[in-house]
Structure formats: structure tokens, C-alpha cells
Design an enzyme around this catalytic site. Structure first.
Site, PDB file in Angstrom:
ATOM      1  N   HIS A   1      -0.823  10.654  -2.449  1.00  0.00           N
ATOM      2  CA  HIS A   1      -2.179  10.299  -2.032  1.00  0.00           C
ATOM      3  C   HIS A   1      -3.088  11.512  -1.886  1.00  0.00           C
ATOM      4  CE1 HIS A   1      -5.379   9.498   0.933  1.00  0.00           C
ATOM      5  NE2 HIS A   1      -5.454   8.332   0.303  1.00  0.00           N
TER       6      HIS A   1
ATOM      7  N   GLU B   1      -4.348   3.801  -8.356  1.00  0.00           N
ATOM      8  CA  GLU B   1      -5.604   4.421  -7.932  1.00  0.00           C
ATOM      9  C   GLU B   1      -5.689   5.834  -8.489  1.00  0.00           C
ATOM     10  OE1 GLU B   1      -8.128   5.987  -4.068  1.00  0.00           O
ATOM     11  OE2 GLU B   1      -6.507   4.538  -3.727  1.00  0.00           O
TER      12      GLU B   1
ATOM     13  N   ASP C   1      -1.077   5.987  -5.788  1.00  0.00           N
ATOM     14  CA  ASP C   1      -2.125   6.980  -6.043  1.00  0.00           C
ATOM     15  C   ASP C   1      -1.629   8.009  -7.045  1.00  0.00           C
ATOM     16  OD1 ASP C   1      -3.929   6.242  -3.595  1.00  0.00           O
ATOM     17  OD2 ASP C   1      -1.938   6.549  -2.742  1.00  0.00           O
TER      18      ASP C   1
ATOM     19  N   HIS D   1       0.823  -1.202   0.000  1.00  0.00           N
ATOM     20  CA  HIS D   1       0.000   0.000   0.000  1.00  0.00           C
ATOM     21  C   HIS D   1       0.862   1.260   0.000  1.00  0.00           C
ATOM     22  CE1 HIS D   1      -2.891   2.778   2.308  1.00  0.00           C
ATOM     23  NE2 HIS D   1      -3.444   2.588   1.116  1.00  0.00           N
ATOM     24  N   ARG D   2       0.841   1.979  -1.122  1.00  0.00           N
ATOM     25  CA  ARG D   2       1.698   3.166  -1.307  1.00  0.00           C
ATOM     26  C   ARG D   2       3.169   2.799  -1.168  1.00  0.00           C
ATOM     27  NH1 ARG D   2      -1.861   7.165   2.704  1.00  0.00           N
ATOM     28  NH2 ARG D   2      -3.901   6.353   2.037  1.00  0.00           N
TER      29      ARG D   2
ATOM     30  N   GLU E   1       0.532  -0.837  -4.772  1.00  0.00           N
ATOM     31  CA  GLU E   1      -0.597   0.088  -4.913  1.00  0.00           C
ATOM     32  C   GLU E   1      -0.063   1.500  -4.793  1.00  0.00           C
ATOM     33  OE1 GLU E   1      -3.848   2.755  -3.390  1.00  0.00           O
ATOM     34  OE2 GLU E   1      -1.910   2.255  -2.490  1.00  0.00           O
TER      35      GLU E   1
ATOM     36  N   ASP F   1       0.102  -2.260   4.375  1.00  0.00           N
ATOM     37  CA  ASP F   1       1.285  -1.447   4.629  1.00  0.00           C
ATOM     38  C   ASP F   1       2.493  -2.304   4.990  1.00  0.00           C
ATOM     39  OD1 ASP F   1      -0.268   0.896   4.354  1.00  0.00           O
ATOM     40  OD2 ASP F   1      -0.748   0.943   6.494  1.00  0.00           O
TER      41      ASP F   1
ATOM     42  N   LYS G   1      -6.953   9.287  -8.263  1.00  0.00           N
ATOM     43  CA  LYS G   1      -7.486  10.132  -7.187  1.00  0.00           C
ATOM     44  C   LYS G   1      -8.262  11.299  -7.789  1.00  0.00           C
ATOM     45  CE  LYS G   1      -6.664   9.623  -3.428  1.00  0.00           C
ATOM     46  NZ  LYS G   1      -7.288   8.841  -2.331  1.00  0.00           N
TER      47      LYS G   1
END
Length: 244
Positions: free
Chosen positions: A50, A110, A37, A8-9, A35, A230, A112
Site C-alpha cells: 500500500h 488499485e 495495491d 481490503h488488502r 482489493e 477488512d 498507487k
């Protein structure tokens, strides 16, 4: 079935999120997916960050959309996290695509575009994914489901994942209306019977953001196709122990 270990990120528990340091570290920690953003600068560059606003994770202020890429690339995106990351810069989508181009890592991008619509974002993202030859290894996700439907109309060959919180009734039926491939649900909205029925309709689950090993194990047992976390090292250890 191989469960995708989405960082995640990037490895955001140990590195500043959505930086090249976080992406590289996640691969070292066993991530098989990343992943990230995407926001868009004033001059149309696809920036990996993000928040719509700069102040939480950079030395800048104001909205991404109001700054040029030339201005944004001067900002420090690492020192907020820890002193050793001082000087870390905001990356562009191209930077991450280049890192992953010769790997088999799955990339969840993703969009945004819920607060600001960023006209042209879908076309730009799809053009870059195609240019790097990664259409088969990318999943486009968003809380803006109009955008996901538009992405699918532009690039039916690229997978899409519907981001949502909870309470969506028969989400696999809803996914069919968008021609979406995956459900990126808040993990508390994922029950084993939902995973089973979704799979019967050709839709997979990639729940977010799962940082508790007990919950990871429950979702692995439920048969999800991927988990967004994470802590990719923690998930990698669980998957290895279970032989999946």
C-alpha cells in the site's frame, strides 16, 4: 444481485495486509473479491504494497521505487503484524493473479500512482491481466483519474473504478467522462439515492472501507454492487443472512 465481498488488502484484520497469507485467508473467510495495491520497483516489477515507503509494513526503509525486486524480496513483510507471520514476503502482482486464475474471484487492483507516477505501470498491469486471462474479473482503480482514463484507452474491456473521498457532484456524470464502470467512494459519501441514480446511468458503487456491520447492512439495502472491507467474514455472514 450478488454483492461482491472485497477483502481490503486481503484479510487485513487478521493477517499482514497485501501478503499471500492475507489473500489466501480472505478466500477462506468468504471473500468473493480481493482489493490490493500496486507500486513499482526500480527495475519495473509490480509489487503489492500500500505505502510508497517500506517502513510501516516491512523491515525495509526508503521508497519502493528506489529498490530492485531482488532487494525487496529479501524483506520481512509479516513480523510487524504478529510473530507468527515472520518471514512473510512481499508478493508480486503475478503471484496474486496465479492464485486467482482458476477461481471466480473478482480482483480490484488499485494503481498507487498518485505520489509517484510510475511511467509504464498501466501498460504492465494490463499486459499481466491479459496474460492470465482475467480481463473479465478485474477492476482497475486509482485516485489518479488521469491514469484511469489512460487505462480505459489501452484496455476498454477492463472495468475501471474511480476512487474518491466525498463531495463529488453527480459522480455518475463524472464517471461517464472517464468511461468508468464503478465508483469506489469513501462509504460516507454513498447515499441510497446516489446508488439508484448511478445505476440508472450504468455505474455501480463499490464503497470503501466498511468495517461496521450496521453500515454494511445500510449499504446492502441501498443496493451497492460491492463492499470493500477488512472483515470479509463479517460481510459474508451478513450477506448469507440476507440471502444476497
Amino acid at each position: 444481485m450478488n454483492i461482491i465481498n472485497f477483502a481490503h488488502r486481503g484479510a487485513s484484520a487478521v493477517c499482514p495486509e497485501n501478503t499471500m497469507a492475507a489473500f489466501r485467508r480472505s478466500l477462506e473467510l468468504g471473500a468473493t473479491g480481493i482489493e490490493t495495491d500496486v507500486q513499482m520497483s526500480r527495475d519495473g516489477r509490480l509489487v503489492l504494497i500500500h505505502d510508497e515507503e517500506l517502513s510501516r509494513t516491512t523491515t525495509g526503509t526508503g521508497f519502493i521505487k528506489d529498490h530492485t525486486w531482488g532487494e525487496l524480496q529479501q524483506l520481512d513483510a509479516g513480523s510487524w503484524f504478529a510473530p507468527e507471520f515472520q518471514g512473510e514476503r512481499l508478493p508480486l502482482l503475478e503471484d496474486l493473479l496465479e492464485l486467482l486464475q482458476d477461481r471466480d474471484t473478482i480482483l480490484n487492483i488499485e494503481l498507487k500512482n498518485g505520489v509517484f507516477l510510475y511511467p509504464g505501470m498501466e501498460e504492465k498491469v494490463i499486459a499481466l491481466v491479459r496474460a492470465y486471462g482475467l480481463t473479465e474479473r478485474v477492476v482497475l482503480s486509482s485516485f489518479n483519474h488521469y491514469s484511469l482514463a489512460y487505462c480505459k484507452s489501452l484496455a476498454p474491456e477492463i472495468r475501471t473504478g474511480i476512487l474518491y473521498g466525498e463531495g463529488l457532484y453527480r459522480p455518475w456524470d463524472y464517471a461517464a467522462t472517464l468511461h468508468a464502470d464503478a465508483l469506489h467512494a469513501f462509504h460516507f459519501a454513498v447515499l441510497p439515492e446516489f446508488v439508484t441514480e448511478a445505476a440508472e446511468h450504468g455505474v455501480v458503487y463499490h464503497p470503501f472501507t466498511v468495517n461496521d456491520p450496521k453500515r454494511m447492512a445500510e449499504l446492502i439495502d441501498a443496493g451497492v454492487a460491492g463492499i470493500i472491507t477488512d472483515h470479509p467474514d463479517m460481510l459474508a455472514g451478513l450477506l448469507a443472512a440476507r440471502g444476497v
